[in-house]
Design a protein around this motif. Structure first.
Motif, PDB file in Angstrom:
ATOM      1  N   UNK A  71       0.855  -1.213   0.110  1.00 35.93           N
ATOM      2  CA  UNK A  71      -0.003   0.041   0.134  1.00 35.93           C
ATOM      3  C   UNK A  71       0.649   1.119  -0.031  1.00 35.93           C
ATOM      4  N   UNK A  72       0.466   2.230  -1.091  1.00 31.76           N
ATOM      5  CA  UNK A  72       1.201   3.213  -1.037  1.00 31.76           C
ATOM      6  C   UNK A  72       0.118   4.474  -0.870  1.00 31.76           C
ATOM      7  N   UNK A  73       0.443   5.319   0.118  1.00 33.88           N
ATOM      8  CA  UNK A  73      -0.028   6.725   0.238  1.00 33.88           C
ATOM      9  C   UNK A  73       0.624   7.617  -0.390  1.00 33.88           C
ATOM     10  N   UNK A  78       3.151   2.480   2.849  1.00 37.29           N
ATOM     11  CA  UNK A  78       2.492   2.658   4.170  1.00 37.29           C
ATOM     12  C   UNK A  78       1.939   1.399   4.666  1.00 37.29           C
ATOM     13  N   UNK A  79       1.429   1.397   5.823  1.00 37.42           N
ATOM     14  CA  UNK A  79       0.571   0.215   6.304  1.00 37.42           C
ATOM     15  C   UNK A  79      -0.796   0.773   6.619  1.00 37.42           C
ATOM     16  N   UNK A  80      -1.519  -0.258   6.867  1.00 42.16           N
ATOM     17  CA  UNK A  80      -3.196  -0.112   7.026  1.00 42.16           C
ATOM     18  C   UNK A  80      -3.351   0.829   8.031  1.00 42.16           C
ATOM     19  N   UNK A  84      -5.725   5.394   8.656  1.00 41.10           N
ATOM     20  CA  UNK A  84      -6.372   6.066   9.835  1.00 41.10           C
ATOM     21  C   UNK A  84      -5.854   7.672  10.144  1.00 41.10           C
ATOM     22  N   UNK A  85      -4.681   7.721   9.813  1.00 46.85           N
ATOM     23  CA  UNK A  85      -4.121   9.047   9.681  1.00 46.85           C
ATOM     24  C   UNK A  85      -4.265  10.388   9.078  1.00 46.85           C
ATOM     25  N   UNK A 114     -13.668   3.150   8.780  1.00 48.84           N
ATOM     26  CA  UNK A 114     -13.467   3.241   9.927  1.00 48.84           C
ATOM     27  C   UNK A 114     -12.909   4.612  10.618  1.00 48.84           C
ATOM     28  N   UNK A 115     -12.163   5.279   9.649  1.00 50.83           N
ATOM     29  CA  UNK A 115     -11.361   6.651   9.975  1.00 50.83           C
ATOM     30  C   UNK A 115     -12.641   7.605   9.700  1.00 50.83           C
TER      31      UNK A 115
END
Length: 127
Positions: A71-73, A78-80, A84-85, A114-115
């Motif tokens: 996963x790339x943000x 990045x991680x899961x 949430x950030x 969830x975020x």
């Protein structure tokens, strides 16, 4: 009759032509380098017949899901938990590889929900 004293011409006039040239060259340099810094998506997007073309607005975050589950943000690995950030008011584009597992894709969507992020776009290619 009143006589006025003439100012001495001592040649102290500042020539601004070189200054204008330098400012113009710097402007061109920054415009060109800024256009090449846009983030490029490095996943193989699935193709669809319907959909709308994305206009360049204030897209805040792009989440890429590679075929191996990475996963790339915004281009950073990045991680899961990093999902949430992301601020709740952000607009998020998800670019999932066409070979990514459905479970990984749903995990990312679940974390966004969830975020409290509801403004989510799914990126595809138009056939």
């Amino acid at each position: 009759m009143i006589e006025f004293k003439k100012k001495r011409d001592d040649g102290s006039i500042l020539d601004i032509a070189p200054l204008v040239d330098m400012v113009f060259l710097l402007l061109i340099f920054f415009l060109l380098t800024n256009s090449y810094q846009k983030h490029q998506i490095s996943v193989a997007l699935p193709a669809t017949k319907s959909g709308q073309e994305v206009t360049e607005t204030k897209k805040n975050y792009t989440i890429e899901i590679k075929a191996d589950g990475t996963i790339l943000i915004n281009g950073r690995i990045s991680s899961m938990d990093d999902i949430e950030k992301i601020p709740k008011t952000a607009e998020v584009d998800i670019a999932g590889d066409k070979n990514v597992s459905y479970q990984t894709f749903m995990d990312v969507l679940d974390r966004l929900k969830e975020a409290g992020i509801s403004n989510v776009n799914l990126l595809t290619l138009k056939e």
